[in-house]
Design a protein around this motif. Structure first.
Motif, mmCIF file in Angstrom:
data_model
loop_
_atom_site.group_PDB
_atom_site.id
_atom_site.type_symbol
_atom_site.label_atom_id
_atom_site.label_comp_id
_atom_site.label_asym_id
_atom_site.label_seq_id
_atom_site.Cartn_x
_atom_site.Cartn_y
_atom_site.Cartn_z
ATOM 1 N N ARG A 10 -8.853 24.863 10.190
ATOM 2 C CA ARG A 10 -8.003 24.918 8.737
ATOM 3 C C ARG A 10 -7.534 23.414 8.598
ATOM 4 N N GLU A 12 -4.745 21.706 6.108
ATOM 5 C CA GLU A 12 -3.316 21.820 5.461
ATOM 6 C C GLU A 12 -2.865 20.542 4.780
ATOM 7 N N VAL A 24 -3.667 25.017 1.566
ATOM 8 C CA VAL A 24 -4.023 25.480 2.686
ATOM 9 C C VAL A 24 -5.378 26.369 2.796
ATOM 10 N N GLU A 26 -8.385 27.997 4.918
ATOM 11 C CA GLU A 26 -9.070 28.622 6.293
ATOM 12 C C GLU A 26 -10.398 28.358 6.211
#
Length: 278
Positions: A10, A12, A24, A26
């Motif tokens: 991930r 961010e 964000v 993923e």
């Protein structure tokens, strides 16, 4: 002992530009493609992550403020990574940062007509390619000494496959790797060519494939900012598959505004910048 991550789970980013755009993203284990038109922040996202890893891949202590990474395994503190930028990278800016290796490379390349950013990358990769061959050679000797000829033969297959791939990709112009040389050299209609004499597209492709090969099957992250620049469409279609073939443990994170690069089965790996922005 440094504990390296297998891949990034991930990304961010608190603020992409001056308090705007919270990111964000993923990621999956293998292929992650960030798509969008120019100016949406694709390159900025990659640059913020890579800049934070610039101290040899250590994190989180070296990450930029507001940039967070989650990795697998969770307690890893280092990431093996490479960043391949598009051809419009600023060589003069790189030089102004005082990189002694860059200056050394330019001196060496002056005698062979090279000196572009791609030439400097190839010069560095030539050295890594030699180191890679030494490591593989030592492993082959160990296997032969124990009588395990099958294992010794398998160890040489990845380098041979790399050479076969490059010969196939360059076949339209008749260029072939000279396999009796340890450094990369090419032949074309009886003439010997150095990598620095290839076209920009050929250099770009060679940089990408060499970067993947010399990591020697280790888990690592390959960031690529619009790698399709100068690559003709057939190369774009094959690029991701070839990278994974040369190192199945690589995690690819790339940006593109060209849909061609996601062909050949990777459409599900595409994320639009707007989809990860709030």
């Amino acid at each position: 002992m440094q504990k390296y991550a297998d891949y990034i789970k991930r990304i961010e980013i608190d603020s992409l530009w001056s308090g705007k755009k919270h990111i964000v993203w993923e990621l999956n284990r293998q292929v992650n493609i960030l798509s969008g038109s120019n100016g949406q922040g694709k390159s900025t996202i990659l640059n913020k992550v890579v800049k934070g890893l610039a101290a040899g891949g250590e994190f989180p202590s070296h990450m930029l403020k507001g940039v967070k990474l989650e990795v697998e395994p969770e307690d890893a503190k280092w990431i093996r990574y490479d960043m391949i930028r598009s051809l419009d990278s600023n060589l003069q800016k790189t030089l102004s940062e005082g990189d002694g290796f860059i200056r050394q490379a330019l001196t060496a390349l002056a005698g062979v007509g090279g000196g572009s950013l791609l030439d400097i990358q190839l010069y560095n990769l030539q050295r890594k390619f030699l180191d890679y061959q030494v490591k593989i050679g030592n492993r082959i000797i160990e296997k032969l000494q124990t009588g395990d000829t099958d294992a010794a033969q398998q160890l040489s297959q990845k380098k041979t496959r790399f050479q076969d791939i490059v010969d196939d990709l360059f076949s339209e112009t008749g260029k072939r790797i000279i396999r009796t040389e340890n450094e990369l050299r090419f032949t074309q209609i009886g003439e010997m060519l150095l990598p620095y004499q290839l076209s920009s597209g050929e250099k770009q492709l060679l940089v990408i494939l060499l970067t993947v090969l010399v990591e020697d099957n280790q888990p690592y992250v390959l960031f690529m900012d619009e790698p399709e620049v100068s690559l003709h469409i057939e190369w774009q279609k094959r690029l991701i598959d070839l990278c994974l073939e040369l190192n199945p443990n690589v995690q690819i994170i790339l940006t593109t505004h060209s849909p061609a690069v996601v062909m050949n089965g990777w459409v599900d790996s595409v994320t639009e910048v707007s989809d990860i922005t709030s």
